[in-house]
Scaffold this active site. Sequence first.
Site, short mmCIF file in Angstrom:
data_model
loop_
_atom_site.label_atom_id
_atom_site.label_comp_id
_atom_site.label_asym_id
_atom_site.label_seq_id
_atom_site.Cartn_x
_atom_site.Cartn_y
_atom_site.Cartn_z
N SER A 1 0.83 -1.21 0.00
CA SER A 1 0.00 0.00 0.00
C SER A 1 0.86 1.26 0.00
O SER A 1 1.98 1.25 0.52
CB SER A 1 -0.88 -0.03 1.25
OG SER A 1 -1.48 1.21 1.49
N TYR B 1 -2.25 5.92 -4.52
CA TYR B 1 -3.30 6.94 -4.37
C TYR B 1 -2.85 8.14 -5.18
O TYR B 1 -1.66 8.45 -5.24
CB TYR B 1 -3.48 7.32 -2.90
CG TYR B 1 -4.23 6.30 -2.07
CD1 TYR B 1 -5.52 5.90 -2.42
CD2 TYR B 1 -3.66 5.74 -0.92
CE1 TYR B 1 -6.22 4.98 -1.65
CE2 TYR B 1 -4.36 4.82 -0.15
CZ TYR B 1 -5.63 4.44 -0.52
OH TYR B 1 -6.32 3.53 0.23
N THR C 1 -5.99 2.84 -6.82
CA THR C 1 -7.27 2.69 -6.10
C THR C 1 -8.17 3.87 -6.43
O THR C 1 -7.78 5.02 -6.24
CB THR C 1 -7.01 2.60 -4.58
OG1 THR C 1 -6.18 1.45 -4.35
CG2 THR C 1 -8.30 2.45 -3.80
N LYS D 1 -8.41 -0.37 -9.16
CA LYS D 1 -9.03 -1.13 -8.06
C LYS D 1 -10.22 -0.33 -7.54
O LYS D 1 -10.04 0.82 -7.11
CB LYS D 1 -8.01 -1.34 -6.95
CG LYS D 1 -8.55 -1.98 -5.68
CD LYS D 1 -7.39 -2.34 -4.76
CE LYS D 1 -7.83 -2.93 -3.45
NZ LYS D 1 -8.36 -1.94 -2.51
N HIS E 1 -13.69 -2.11 -1.50
CA HIS E 1 -12.72 -1.85 -0.44
C HIS E 1 -13.08 -2.64 0.83
O HIS E 1 -12.88 -2.18 1.95
CB HIS E 1 -12.71 -0.34 -0.14
CG HIS E 1 -11.35 0.24 0.13
ND1 HIS E 1 -10.62 0.92 -0.81
CD2 HIS E 1 -10.60 0.28 1.25
CE1 HIS E 1 -9.48 1.35 -0.27
NE2 HIS E 1 -9.44 0.96 0.99
N ARG F 1 -15.63 -0.82 3.15
CA ARG F 1 -15.10 0.26 3.99
C ARG F 1 -15.32 1.64 3.40
O ARG F 1 -14.94 2.64 3.99
CB ARG F 1 -13.59 0.05 4.20
CG ARG F 1 -13.26 -1.23 4.93
CD ARG F 1 -11.82 -1.64 4.74
NE ARG F 1 -10.85 -0.88 5.50
CZ ARG F 1 -10.59 -1.06 6.79
NH1 ARG F 1 -11.26 -1.97 7.47
NH2 ARG F 1 -9.68 -0.34 7.41
N GLY G 1 -8.22 -9.52 1.76
CA GLY G 1 -7.70 -8.54 2.70
C GLY G 1 -7.70 -9.12 4.11
O GLY G 1 -6.70 -9.66 4.59
N ARG G 2 -8.86 -9.11 4.74
CA ARG G 2 -8.93 -9.58 6.12
C ARG G 2 -8.56 -11.06 6.24
O ARG G 2 -8.13 -11.49 7.31
CB ARG G 2 -10.33 -9.34 6.68
CG ARG G 2 -10.70 -7.84 6.74
CD ARG G 2 -12.12 -7.67 7.20
NE ARG G 2 -12.57 -6.29 7.22
CZ ARG G 2 -13.15 -5.67 6.19
NH1 ARG G 2 -13.32 -6.30 5.04
NH2 ARG G 2 -13.55 -4.43 6.31
C1 LIG Z 1 -7.29 -2.84 7.41
C2 LIG Z 1 -7.44 -2.64 5.94
C3 LIG Z 1 -6.62 -1.71 5.30
C4 LIG Z 1 -6.73 -1.51 3.92
N1 LIG Z 1 -5.87 -0.63 3.29
C5 LIG Z 1 -5.97 -0.44 1.95
C6 LIG Z 1 -5.07 0.45 1.27
O1 LIG Z 1 -4.19 1.06 1.87
N2 LIG Z 1 -5.23 0.61 -0.06
C7 LIG Z 1 -6.20 -0.06 -0.77
O2 LIG Z 1 -6.31 0.12 -1.99
N3 LIG Z 1 -7.03 -0.93 -0.16
C8 LIG Z 1 -6.94 -1.13 1.17
N4 LIG Z 1 -7.79 -2.01 1.79
C9 LIG Z 1 -8.77 -2.79 0.98
C10 LIG Z 1 -8.17 -4.13 0.54
O3 LIG Z 1 -7.14 -3.97 -0.40
C11 LIG Z 1 -9.26 -5.01 -0.11
O4 LIG Z 1 -9.88 -4.30 -1.14
C12 LIG Z 1 -10.31 -5.46 0.92
O5 LIG Z 1 -9.73 -5.75 2.17
C13 LIG Z 1 -11.02 -6.69 0.40
O6 LIG Z 1 -12.03 -7.08 1.26
P1 LIG Z 1 -11.89 -8.24 2.36
O7 LIG Z 1 -11.14 -7.65 3.51
O8 LIG Z 1 -13.30 -8.57 2.69
O9 LIG Z 1 -11.12 -9.37 1.70
C14 LIG Z 1 -7.70 -2.23 3.17
C15 LIG Z 1 -8.52 -3.16 3.83
C16 LIG Z 1 -8.40 -3.37 5.19
C17 LIG Z 1 -9.28 -4.39 5.86
#
Ligand SMILES: Cc1cc2nc3c(=O)[nH]c(=O)nc-3n(C[C@H](O)[C@H](O)[C@H](O)COP(=O)(O)O)c2cc1C
Length: 395
Positions: A109, A132, A158, A254, A278, A281, A332-333
Site C-alpha cells: 500500500s 493513491y 485505487t 481497483k 474496499h 469500507r 484482505g482480512r
Molecule cells: C485494514 C485494511 C486496510 C486496507 N488498506 C488499503 C489500502 O491502503 N489501499 C487499498 O487500496 N485498499 C486497502 N484495503 C482494501 C483491501 O485492499 C481489499 O480491497 C479489501 O480488504 C477486500 O475485502 P476483504 O477484507 O473482505 O477481503 C484495506 C482493507 C483493510 C481491511
Amino acid sequence: MRLNQCHNFHDFRKLAKRRLPGPIFNYIDGGSDDEVTYRENTNAFDRCDLLPSVLRGVSEVDMSVTVMGQKLDMPVYCSPTALQRLFHHQGERAVAAAAEKYGTMFGVSSLGTVSLEELRQKHKNPQVYQFYFHKDRGLNTAMMQRAKEAGVEVMMLTVDSITGGNRERDLRTGFSIPFRLTLGGMIQFAIKPMWGINYVTHEKFRLPQLEEHVDMGGGASSIGGYFTDMLDPSMNWDDVAQMVRDWDGQFCLKGIMTVEDARRAADVGCTGVVLSNHGGRQLDGSRTPFDQLAEIVDAVGDRLDVMMDSGIQRGTHVLKALSLGAKAVGVGRQYLYPLAAAGQVGVERALGLMRAEIGRDMKLMGVTRIDELTRDNIRFRGLPPNSISAHKGAA
Ligand SMILES: Cc1cc2nc3c(=O)[nH]c(=O)nc-3n(C[C@H](O)[C@H](O)[C@H](O)COP(=O)(O)O)c2cc1C
C-alpha cells in the site's frame, strides 16, 4: 486458543481479536456506515450454488493462473492493505514472505509500513504497488518512477477512495495515525500490554512510501490529513490515461463497479480492473463485487483481466468467482487476521488452508484446471439456469 486451532477465517478473527487492542482490531474489522455492504460481500456467495461433476479423474490438480502478466501458483493474491506493522511487528515482511512461499502476488500500500524497495529486493514473487493519486503531479510521477526502478510488476490505482469512508467504529475508539484515542480506546490498549511491548521493542513505526513527502508527526499531517490535504478528488479519466502512459506496463484500477467504467478503463489502456468496494469500507449500500462480476466479465473480459476482492473467506468463494470469469481474486482480512494473530506463520497457515481448500474443492467439483471452471458449474438461487449468459472458462 492457539494458531494450530485456527481452521478458518472466523478462528483467525477470534485469535486476532484476543491479541489486538480494541481500536486496532476494529480498524481492520470494521466497515462504513451500517456495514451493510460489508456483510453482503460474503453473503453474496451464499446466493450462488456450485454444481459438482463426478467421475472425471481428478488425481492431479493445477490451480495456477496467469493474471496481469504474472503466473501465480494459486488464484488468490494478498490485496494491498495499510499499516500492517501496526497489526504485527513483522507487517508487510510477513505477508510478502508467506505469499512467496505459496507462489502468489502481494500488494504494498501507499500507506505501507515497509519500503517497497526492501520487499522487492527480498522476494521473487510478483509485487503490486497500490497508488493513491495526489494533487501534486510531480509527486505522482516521482512515486511511479520509484516503483518502476524498484522492479514492481503491477501498478494498481485505487479509485474507490476519492474521499474517506465513514468508519464509525474508528470514530468511537479514536483510531487515527498518530493515535488520538478516546478514554475508552486508551483503556483497550492498557488491557492488551503484550501488543504495546511488541510495538515499543521493535523498529519504529514508519510509512516509508510517504515519509519523504508527508510529515506524519501529528497535527494536520495525520493520515486523515493526508487523505483530505494531499489526495486529489478531481482525479478523472484523463489523469488515469496519463498515468497508464507514464507507467507503460501492467496497470489496473481497483474499485471499478460499473460496465461503463470498466469499458473506459480498457479504452485508456488499463490491462486489468479489480471489482471491489474496499471490503465494505467506503460506500455503504453499494453492490457486491461478486453480484456485479458477470456483467463486467461479459462487457470487457476479452479486453483486460477482470479480478475481484471483498468478502472472500473460503475456497468455494474463489471457485464461484472464477466460474463467473474472474482471472484471480484478492483477499484482505483473510490474511490480516492471521497476521495479527501470529505474524508470518499465521499468514502462511491461512494461505496454506486456502490452497488446500481450493485443491479439495476443485476435486469435489470434478475439475483439474482453473479454465475448466465455467458458468455451467454454478446456479444462482431463484434464477433460471440460463439467466447468466454462458461463459466458457476463465481462459
Ligand atoms: C485494514 C485494511 C486496510 C486496507 N488498506 C488499503 C489500502 O491502503 N489501499 C487499498 O487500496 N485498499 C486497502 N484495503 C482494501 C483491501 O485492499 C481489499 O480491497 C479489501 O480488504 C477486500 O475485502 P476483504 O477484507 O473482505 O477481503 C484495506 C482493507 C483493510 C481491511
